[in-house]
Design an enzyme around this catalytic site. Structure first.
Site, PDB file in Angstrom:
ATOM      1  N   HIS A  74     -57.574 100.087  48.851  1.00  0.00           N
ATOM      2  CA  HIS A  74     -57.387  99.218  47.681  1.00  0.00           C
ATOM      3  C   HIS A  74     -58.460  98.162  47.597  1.00  0.00           C
ATOM      4  CE1 HIS A  74     -53.589 100.762  46.253  1.00  0.00           C
ATOM      5  NE2 HIS A  74     -53.406 101.079  47.513  1.00  0.00           N
ATOM      6  N   TYR A 205     -48.885  90.306  41.831  1.00  0.00           N
ATOM      7  CA  TYR A 205     -48.310  88.988  42.077  1.00  0.00           C
ATOM      8  C   TYR A 205     -47.908  88.420  40.713  1.00  0.00           C
ATOM      9  CZ  TYR A 205     -50.763  89.445  46.539  1.00  0.00           C
ATOM     10  OH  TYR A 205     -51.218  89.886  47.761  1.00  0.00           O
ATOM     11  N   PRO A 296     -45.721  85.776  54.709  1.00  0.00           N
ATOM     12  CA  PRO A 296     -46.295  87.056  54.263  1.00  0.00           C
ATOM     13  C   PRO A 296     -47.292  86.906  53.103  1.00  0.00           C
ATOM     14  CG  PRO A 296     -43.890  87.173  54.396  1.00  0.00           C
ATOM     15  CD  PRO A 296     -44.264  85.736  54.554  1.00  0.00           C
ATOM     16  N   LYS A 300     -51.502  88.546  56.131  1.00  0.00           N
ATOM     17  CA  LYS A 300     -52.404  88.287  57.261  1.00  0.00           C
ATOM     18  C   LYS A 300     -51.800  88.562  58.643  1.00  0.00           C
ATOM     19  CE  LYS A 300     -55.857  86.820  54.830  1.00  0.00           C
ATOM     20  NZ  LYS A 300     -57.077  87.634  54.792  1.00  0.00           N
ATOM     21  N   TYR A 391     -59.040  86.799  51.009  1.00  0.00           N
ATOM     22  CA  TYR A 391     -57.961  87.783  50.844  1.00  0.00           C
ATOM     23  C   TYR A 391     -58.244  89.055  51.642  1.00  0.00           C
ATOM     24  CZ  TYR A 391     -54.493  90.565  48.229  1.00  0.00           C
ATOM     25  OH  TYR A 391     -53.429  91.347  47.862  1.00  0.00           O
TER      26      TYR A 391
END
Ligand code: RFL
Length: 401
Positions: A74, A205, A296, A300, A391
């Protein structure tokens, strides 16, 4: 039974198993003890997002074949708010760094089979109950298996405490020798696993006035979802129908886009951040969740656990190849900057995603900040590049000593 080894590893999670495999490949004798059964750890569904750097580490040790064959790659994620949608293409913004989506329990299964195939010693259902002599030359780890099984004592050079947040290792350090930094967050997350295909191929998100909703990919037939809920909420307050209607509303999806399926896991997560410093005491080295807990948000936790394992393995190898103890002395100092960077990112992300609790004096102000962050993420190439770098994670790997 009493055994002698070089490195005793407490915990067969991602950190302990990765460390065990690397030591075994280098011919350094080690033994792993695990509180749970093999069936239990191989079925424990948690994380699923592996950073580019993590995969590179596993692949260097021949531990990534299945994840590369079966996992999905991804390079972008989507944000949603008030009917608006935009994607951040983090692969393009970071020169090709990407995520691999592969469920944690599958990785645990792969690491166990690689270690056992190489002749590794792993005692399941053997909880460590005491660690003695950590400040001497040969510490002893004591395990008390359930039932009538014989207790196990492991005499070793070093103990790797990879036994998660509630394990025995950190508790064995005398009071006052470690400093804990922690924060309890003012939101809860209802964590769900559903037997339903993901609605599309991006992590989503969604910011919503009712609270955050997350759509996380796992496999073609299983999806993880998160729903913001009040601290102290209970899974019983969330019958399946309420869950699906909250997911549809917050994610802005219809039944046709996201088909309701059986919900196989429903937990309210304790949203806590925690770091202990230093991550070592005498001959004990803490790795992964035993040393730090991260929310979460940002995915990470498992990546940090594997990065600690790589750092510790590199330093143990250097020690046994004659570099002296200074290689091990620097373990904690080498890990902590990466851990704090991840904590900072996860905290930023939490405040990007969460609706401030309604009714507080500052909630309207905080909501405006949240919207400003989102707008900058959409409109500013510099801002979205910085987000992408954190990220997807850095490409830095430990250097040999
Ligand atoms: P683990 O995986 O907790 O493994 C520790 C092992 O030690 C055993 N143990 C003991 N063994 C012997 N004696 C004792 N006294 C023992 N006490 C405990 C335990 O049984 C266990 O097998 O720690 P490790 O290796 O440090 O790995 C950490 C990760 O598991 C954790 O950070 C992640 O799962 C966090 N996390 C996520 N991380 C990500 O990178 N991306 C994600 O998307 C992500 N999603 C998540 C998550 C964690 C979650 N939960 C429930 C905690 C989603 C969830 C829901």
């Amino acid at each position: 039974m009493r055994l002698g080894t070089r490195v005793a590893i407490v915990g067969a999670g991602p950190a302990g198993l990765a460390l065990a495999n690397v030591l075994q490949q280098a011919g350094i004798d080690c033994v792993v003890v695990e509180r749970q059964s093999r069936a239990y750890v191989e079925a424990r569904a948690r994380a699923g997002v592996l950073e580019h750097r993590t995969v590179e580490f596993l692949n260097d040790h021949g531990l990534a074949d299945r994840l590369l064959a079966e996992g999905a790659r991804h390079g972008s994620c989507e944000f949603r708010h008030l009917g608006e949608r935009f994607s951040v293409r983090y692969r393009d913004l970071t020169g090709g760094r990407e995520h691999h989506v592969y469920p944690q329990q599958f990785l645990v299964r792969d690491l166990i089979s690689a270690y056992l195939a190489g002749g590794g010693q792993l005692f399941f259902s053997h909880p460590a109950v005491a660690l003695d002599g950590l400040d001497g030359d040969r510490p002893v780890l004591r395990c008390q298996p359930d039932g009538d099984a014989e207790p196990l004592e492991l005499e070793c050079d070093f103990v790797a405490g990879c036994d998660g947040f509630y394990g025995a290792s950190r508790q064995a350090v005398p009071a006052g020798r470690l400093r804990a930094y922690e924060k309890q967050h003012e939101f809860g997350w209802l964590a769900l696993l559903a037997e339903t295909p993901p609605a599309g191929d991006e992590i989503i998100y969604a910011l919503h006035e009712d609270g955050f909703a997350g759509h996380m990919l796992r496999t073609p037939s299983v999806t993880r979802f998160y729903l913001q809920c009040p601290v102290g909420d209970h899974p019983e307050n969330w019958p399946d129908q309420r869950i699906w209607s909250a997911l549809h509303r917050r994610l802005g999806m219809t039944d046709a886009e996201l088909a309701p399926g059986p919900i196989t896991e429903k937990n309210v997560l304790d949203m806590r951040s925690f770091v202990v410093e230093p991550m070592q005491y005498g001959r004990l080295f803490l790795a992964g969740d035993a040393a730090h807990i991260i929310t979460p948000a940002g995915g990470k936790g498992m990546n940090l656990a594997l990065a600690d394992a790589e750092e510790l393995a590199t330093r143990l190898l250097a020690h046994y190849r004659g570099a002296g103890t200074h290689a091990l002395d620097g373990y904690s100092a080498a890990c902590l900057p990466r851990i704090w960077q991840a904590q900072e990112f996860s905290h930023w992300m939490l405040h990007l995603l969460h609706s401030p609790a309604a009714g507080q004096d500052d909630s309207a102000f905080l909501h405006r900040l949240q919207l400003s962050r989102l707008t900058q993420l959409r409109d500013s190439p510099a801002y979205s590049t910085m987000f992408s770098d954190s990220y997807v994670g850095s490409s830095g790997r430990p250097t040999a000593h």
